[in-house]
Scaffold this motif. Structure first.
Motif, PDB file in Angstrom:
ATOM      1  N   MET A   1     -23.579  10.202  42.102  1.00 35.68           N
ATOM      2  CA  MET A   1     -23.920  10.327  40.922  1.00 35.68           C
ATOM      3  C   MET A   1     -24.120   8.769  40.560  1.00 35.68           C
ATOM      4  N   ASN A   2     -24.969   8.603  39.636  1.00 36.65           N
ATOM      5  CA  ASN A   2     -25.351   7.205  39.215  1.00 36.65           C
ATOM      6  C   ASN A   2     -24.961   6.935  37.752  1.00 36.65           C
ATOM      7  N   GLU A   3     -24.424   8.060  37.069  1.00 33.43           N
ATOM      8  CA  GLU A   3     -23.746   7.932  35.701  1.00 33.43           C
ATOM      9  C   GLU A   3     -22.859   6.666  35.521  1.00 33.43           C
ATOM     10  N   LYS A   4     -23.193   6.048  34.360  1.00 31.42           N
ATOM     11  CA  LYS A   4     -21.870   5.240  33.934  1.00 31.42           C
ATOM     12  C   LYS A   4     -21.319   5.383  32.502  1.00 31.42           C
ATOM     13  N   ILE A   5     -20.057   5.298  32.404  1.00 32.72           N
ATOM     14  CA  ILE A   5     -19.286   6.131  31.165  1.00 32.72           C
ATOM     15  C   ILE A   5     -18.457   4.693  30.601  1.00 32.72           C
ATOM     16  N   ALA A   6     -18.638   4.492  29.372  1.00 31.40           N
ATOM     17  CA  ALA A   6     -17.305   3.633  28.898  1.00 31.40           C
ATOM     18  C   ALA A   6     -16.572   4.470  27.781  1.00 31.40           C
ATOM     19  N   VAL A   7     -15.236   4.043  27.970  1.00 31.74           N
ATOM     20  CA  VAL A   7     -14.277   4.799  26.951  1.00 31.74           C
ATOM     21  C   VAL A   7     -13.737   3.984  26.274  1.00 31.74           C
ATOM     22  N   LEU A   8     -14.212   4.122  24.873  1.00 34.24           N
ATOM     23  CA  LEU A   8     -13.375   3.078  23.684  1.00 34.24           C
ATOM     24  C   LEU A   8     -12.209   3.396  23.322  1.00 34.24           C
ATOM     25  N   GLY A   9     -10.934   2.661  23.598  1.00 30.17           N
ATOM     26  CA  GLY A   9      -9.732   3.316  23.278  1.00 30.17           C
ATOM     27  C   GLY A   9      -9.059   3.963  24.504  1.00 30.17           C
ATOM     28  N   LEU A  10      -7.715   3.231  24.537  1.00 35.23           N
ATOM     29  CA  LEU A  10      -7.039   3.777  25.867  1.00 35.23           C
ATOM     30  C   LEU A  10      -5.764   4.083  25.262  1.00 35.23           C
ATOM     31  N   GLY A  11      -5.778   5.099  24.244  1.00 35.47           N
ATOM     32  CA  GLY A  11      -4.534   5.684  23.637  1.00 35.47           C
ATOM     33  C   GLY A  11      -4.421   7.105  24.290  1.00 35.47           C
ATOM     34  N   TYR A  12      -3.701   7.803  23.501  1.00 34.58           N
ATOM     35  CA  TYR A  12      -3.321   9.254  23.910  1.00 34.58           C
ATOM     36  C   TYR A  12      -4.456  10.128  24.150  1.00 34.58           C
ATOM     37  N   VAL A  13      -5.584   9.830  23.685  1.00 37.48           N
ATOM     38  CA  VAL A  13      -6.970  10.577  23.918  1.00 37.48           C
ATOM     39  C   VAL A  13      -7.592   9.990  24.858  1.00 37.48           C
ATOM     40  N   GLY A  14      -7.901   8.474  24.769  1.00 37.28           N
ATOM     41  CA  GLY A  14      -8.780   7.940  25.615  1.00 37.28           C
ATOM     42  C   GLY A  14      -8.443   7.393  27.059  1.00 37.28           C
ATOM     43  N   LEU A  15      -7.161   7.456  27.166  1.00 33.89           N
ATOM     44  CA  LEU A  15      -6.605   7.023  28.649  1.00 33.89           C
ATOM     45  C   LEU A  15      -6.719   8.196  29.470  1.00 33.89           C
TER      46      LEU A  15
ATOM     47  N   HIS B   1     -18.580   4.842  38.212  1.00 26.10           N
ATOM     48  CA  HIS B   1     -18.283   3.783  37.502  1.00 26.10           C
ATOM     49  C   HIS B   1     -18.023   4.265  35.782  1.00 26.10           C
ATOM     50  N   VAL B   2     -16.551   3.867  35.733  1.00 23.37           N
ATOM     51  CA  VAL B   2     -16.044   4.242  34.428  1.00 23.37           C
ATOM     52  C   VAL B   2     -15.380   2.974  33.868  1.00 23.37           C
ATOM     53  N   VAL B   3     -15.445   2.738  32.751  1.00 20.69           N
ATOM     54  CA  VAL B   3     -14.717   1.581  32.178  1.00 20.69           C
ATOM     55  C   VAL B   3     -14.134   1.960  30.882  1.00 20.69           C
ATOM     56  N   GLY B   4     -12.797   1.413  30.843  1.00 27.23           N
ATOM     57  CA  GLY B   4     -12.133   1.781  29.555  1.00 27.23           C
ATOM     58  C   GLY B   4     -11.877   0.226  28.874  1.00 27.23           C
ATOM     59  N   LEU B   5     -12.009   0.379  27.519  1.00 24.50           N
ATOM     60  CA  LEU B   5     -11.953  -0.655  26.707  1.00 24.50           C
ATOM     61  C   LEU B   5     -10.770  -0.359  25.720  1.00 24.50           C
TER      62      LEU B   5
ATOM     63  N   ARG C   1      -2.842   4.965  38.186  1.00 25.41           N
ATOM     64  CA  ARG C   1      -3.098   3.744  39.339  1.00 25.41           C
ATOM     65  C   ARG C   1      -4.263   4.600  40.279  1.00 25.41           C
ATOM     66  N   ASN C   2      -4.284   5.661  40.552  1.00 29.73           N
ATOM     67  CA  ASN C   2      -5.176   6.162  41.462  1.00 29.73           C
ATOM     68  C   ASN C   2      -6.589   6.197  40.889  1.00 29.73           C
ATOM     69  N   SER C   3      -6.635   5.928  39.591  1.00 33.53           N
ATOM     70  CA  SER C   3      -8.006   6.207  38.841  1.00 33.53           C
ATOM     71  C   SER C   3      -8.552   4.656  38.617  1.00 33.53           C
ATOM     72  N   MET C   4      -7.541   3.785  39.115  1.00 33.66           N
ATOM     73  CA  MET C   4      -8.156   2.138  38.935  1.00 33.66           C
ATOM     74  C   MET C   4      -8.899   1.982  40.056  1.00 33.66           C
ATOM     75  N   PRO C   5     -10.049   1.005  39.994  1.00 29.02           N
ATOM     76  CA  PRO C   5     -10.772   0.558  41.146  1.00 29.02           C
ATOM     77  C   PRO C   5      -9.711  -0.405  41.772  1.00 29.02           C
TER      78      PRO C   5
END
Length: 64
Positions: free
Chosen positions: A1-15, A27-31, A57-61
């Motif tokens: 897949m070539n999709e890129k996702i950015a998640v805004l907020g790494l709280g109880y929903v975003g993380l 390509h997934v970025v958490g901000l 940890r396993n979801s981190m690059p």
């Protein structure tokens, strides 16, 4: 897949959303505005109220 996702907020929903997408896409970025929270998430054995530390940890690059 070539999709890129950015998640805004790494709280109880975003993380969990970020970790879920990271298991499916390359390509997934958490901000998050709080840099100390981001650094804590990178530490082994950090505590999250909803996710096991190994799941985070396993979801981190490898270069994180």
């Amino acid at each position: 897949m070539n999709e890129k996702i950015a998640v805004l907020g790494l709280g109880y929903v975003g993380l969990p959303v970020r970790c879920g997408f990271a298991g499916q896409l390359d390509h997934v970025v958490g901000l998050y505005i709080n840099s100390s929270r981001v650094q804590a998430l990178k530490q082994p054995g950090q505590k999250s109220t909803r996710l096991h530390p190994s799941h985070i940890r396993n979801s981190m690059p490898a270069s994180a």
